[in-house]
Design a protein around this motif. Structure first.
Motif, short mmCIF file in Angstrom:
data_model
loop_
_atom_site.label_atom_id
_atom_site.label_comp_id
_atom_site.label_asym_id
_atom_site.label_seq_id
_atom_site.Cartn_x
_atom_site.Cartn_y
_atom_site.Cartn_z
N LYS A 220 0.85 -1.19 0.00
CA LYS A 220 0.00 0.00 0.00
C LYS A 220 0.89 1.24 0.00
N ILE A 221 0.90 1.96 -1.10
CA ILE A 221 1.68 3.19 -1.21
C ILE A 221 0.83 4.33 -0.66
N PRO A 222 1.25 4.98 0.42
CA PRO A 222 0.42 6.04 1.01
C PRO A 222 0.40 7.30 0.14
N ALA A 223 -0.65 8.07 0.26
CA ALA A 223 -0.77 9.33 -0.47
C ALA A 223 0.30 10.31 0.02
N GLY A 224 0.94 10.99 -0.93
CA GLY A 224 1.91 12.01 -0.58
C GLY A 224 3.36 11.59 -0.70
N VAL A 225 3.64 10.37 -1.19
CA VAL A 225 5.04 9.96 -1.33
C VAL A 225 5.75 10.81 -2.37
N LYS A 226 7.07 10.94 -2.21
CA LYS A 226 7.89 11.67 -3.16
C LYS A 226 8.82 10.69 -3.87
N ASP A 227 9.54 11.19 -4.85
CA ASP A 227 10.56 10.37 -5.50
C ASP A 227 11.63 10.05 -4.47
N GLY A 228 11.89 8.76 -4.23
CA GLY A 228 12.90 8.35 -3.27
C GLY A 228 12.36 8.01 -1.89
N THR A 229 11.05 8.11 -1.67
CA THR A 229 10.48 7.72 -0.38
C THR A 229 10.70 6.22 -0.15
N ARG A 230 11.13 5.84 1.07
CA ARG A 230 11.37 4.43 1.40
C ARG A 230 10.28 3.93 2.33
N GLY A 265 9.76 20.90 -0.75
CA GLY A 265 9.69 20.45 0.63
C GLY A 265 8.90 19.17 0.74
N ASP A 266 8.29 18.95 1.89
CA ASP A 266 7.57 17.71 2.16
C ASP A 266 6.22 17.62 1.45
N SER A 267 5.50 18.74 1.40
CA SER A 267 4.12 18.63 0.90
C SER A 267 3.64 19.81 0.08
N ASP A 268 4.47 20.81 -0.18
CA ASP A 268 4.04 21.95 -1.00
C ASP A 268 4.24 21.63 -2.48
N LEU A 269 3.38 22.22 -3.31
CA LEU A 269 3.49 22.13 -4.76
C LEU A 269 3.64 23.52 -5.34
N VAL A 270 4.36 23.62 -6.46
CA VAL A 270 4.53 24.90 -7.15
C VAL A 270 3.99 24.76 -8.57
N ILE A 271 3.21 25.77 -9.01
CA ILE A 271 2.68 25.78 -10.36
C ILE A 271 2.92 27.17 -10.95
N GLU A 272 3.27 27.23 -12.24
CA GLU A 272 3.48 28.51 -12.90
C GLU A 272 2.18 28.95 -13.57
N THR A 320 3.49 12.56 7.23
CA THR A 320 3.45 12.51 8.69
C THR A 320 2.40 13.48 9.18
N GLY A 321 1.49 13.00 9.98
CA GLY A 321 0.40 13.86 10.45
C GLY A 321 -0.76 13.84 9.47
N SER A 322 -1.58 14.86 9.53
CA SER A 322 -2.75 14.93 8.65
C SER A 322 -2.74 16.24 7.89
N GLY A 323 -3.66 16.36 6.95
CA GLY A 323 -3.77 17.59 6.18
C GLY A 323 -2.89 17.57 4.95
N LYS A 324 -2.87 18.72 4.28
CA LYS A 324 -2.10 18.86 3.05
C LYS A 324 -1.24 20.11 3.11
N GLY A 325 -0.24 20.14 2.23
CA GLY A 325 0.58 21.32 2.09
C GLY A 325 -0.14 22.38 1.28
N ASP A 326 0.61 23.37 0.84
CA ASP A 326 0.03 24.49 0.09
C ASP A 326 0.44 24.41 -1.38
N LEU A 327 -0.37 25.07 -2.22
CA LEU A 327 -0.04 25.22 -3.63
C LEU A 327 0.49 26.65 -3.82
N LEU A 328 1.70 26.77 -4.33
CA LEU A 328 2.32 28.07 -4.56
C LEU A 328 2.23 28.41 -6.04
N ALA A 329 1.49 29.47 -6.35
CA ALA A 329 1.31 29.90 -7.74
C ALA A 329 2.36 30.95 -8.07
#
Length: 364
Positions: A220-230, A265-272, A320-329
């Motif tokens: 079961k791959i949890p939601a929010g994994v990044k490239d290289g998560t073990r 970072g851990d949970s933020d996303l950036v979009i142009e 780790t924990g709950s919730g989501k990061g932010d989207l940076l425009a």
């Protein structure tokens, strides 16, 4: 000219009045440095290790140390220096965990197959799309590893038989040779330190008790994994030796890049977000895509190219924990390559009316 044999204190590099703690620390350092598993094929290192082990066996025992000191010149009767002391591969005391961690996964052979050694950890990778990394997914992963032989159950003996106590060492795994006052112990040559022998080996594994095969694990791959998560799956690695616990399986995620988003970072996303000059200058409300659907974003008047605007709670799920990061425009100012006649006229009028000279600060 014959050289004077080293005293046991000189072997460990400590003074004659050294405390037990000083002797123990010196032994640990030298044993780590000269251990045969760390120096494969180096006979001088192995001899040095035996010398260090022998010296420690005497000096760590108050009674033996007292007897040794009684000779006055630091040499033993019935044996030259530390070679007359006890040397036992099978009894490393508090160094067992140290050597297991440093050398347990080194070269193969009898020492590695000794009873009671934990199985090796295994690593496998799984490829995910960027979208799957955000929402989580169940995958099945094939893993090739060493497991207990299914024919003999890992005993190494032919089904219906079992390993027997080694007649040479009586199950101790070591043999001893008298050296006067003390005894020299070494791994039993008959059973290679295992304490048991296999008279009728299993035909499938040839007595090793192990076989290589491919196992499939549902992960079961949890939601929010990044490239290289073990992700660790306890006990799903290679089988242990002599009934010891199995190693662990580590699943490493390989996440494909997104066409729209960039991880920060851990949970933020950036979009142009492209905006026109009038929108940046006058301010505007624009529509921005997010992983959960589009949202409206207010671009303040006077926004410059590269300005970051935060949309809270629209990033990646937090591992780790709950919730989501932010989207940076990130605001990206677009310049049209071709202008209509009306657009050109409007810009010409703006140029005449503009009071700003952005190059003025270059000469101040």
């Amino acid at each position: 000219m014959a050289t004077t044999p080293k005293s046991l204190y000189e072997v460990l590099g400590v003074p004659k009045n050294a405390s037990q703690e000083e002797i123990r620390k010196a032994y640990r350092k030298l044993a780590r440095q000269h251990h045969p598993d760390r120096n494969p094929g180096d006979t001088s290192a192995e001899e040095r290790f035996k010398e260090v082990q022998g010296a420690y066996d005497v000096l760590s025992d108050p009674e033996k140390r007292k007897q040794y000191d009684a000779f006055g010149d630091g040499r033993m009767r019935g044996g030259s220096g530390p070679q007359g002391a006890t040397f036992d591969f099978g009894d490393l005391g508090d160094l067992g965990d140290l050597f297991g961690g440093l050398f347990g996964r080194g070269r193969g052979g009898a020492r590695q197959e000794a009873r009671g050694r934990r199985g090796n950890d295994v690593e496998a990778s799984v490829s995910l799309s960027f979208e799957d990394s955000l929402r989580g997914v169940d995958v099945v992963i094939p893993v090739e590893l060493e497991t207990a032989c299914r024919e003999c159950g890992g005993s190494g003996a032919r089904p219906g038989t079992a390993p027997t106590i080694c007649p040479e060492c009586k199950g101790r795994g070591v043999t001893s040779e008298s050296q006067g006052l003390f005894a020299l112990s070494q791994p039993c040559p008959r059973c290679r330190g295992n304490g048991t022998v296999i008279e009728q080996p299993c035909e499938k594994c040839k007595g090793s008790g192990r076989e290589r095969r491919t196992k499939r694990y549902s992960v079961k791959i949890p939601a929010g994994v990044k490239d290289g998560t073990r992700i660790r799956l306890k006990g799903k690695g290679e089988a242990g030796y002599g009934g010891a616990e199995a190693g662990d399986l580590y699943v490493v995620t390989r996440v494909a890049p997104s066409k729209l988003y960039e991880r920060r970072g851990d949970s933020d996303l950036v979009i142009e977000v492209p905006v026109t000059y009038p929108e940046a200058a006058l301010g505007a409300t624009v529509e921005v895509p997010t992983p959960e659907g589009p949202v409206s974003l207010k671009v303040p008047a006077g926004s410059e190219d590269g300005k970051l605007l935060r949309i809270r709670g629209r990033g990646a799920p937090k591992l780790t924990g709950s919730g989501k990061g932010d989207l940076l425009a990130r605001v990206r100012l677009t310049v049209p390559k071709k202008l209509t006649k009306k657009e050109r006229e409007a810009l010409e009028e703006l140029k005449k009316a503009s009071r700003e000279n952005p190059r003025e600060r270059l000469f101040s």
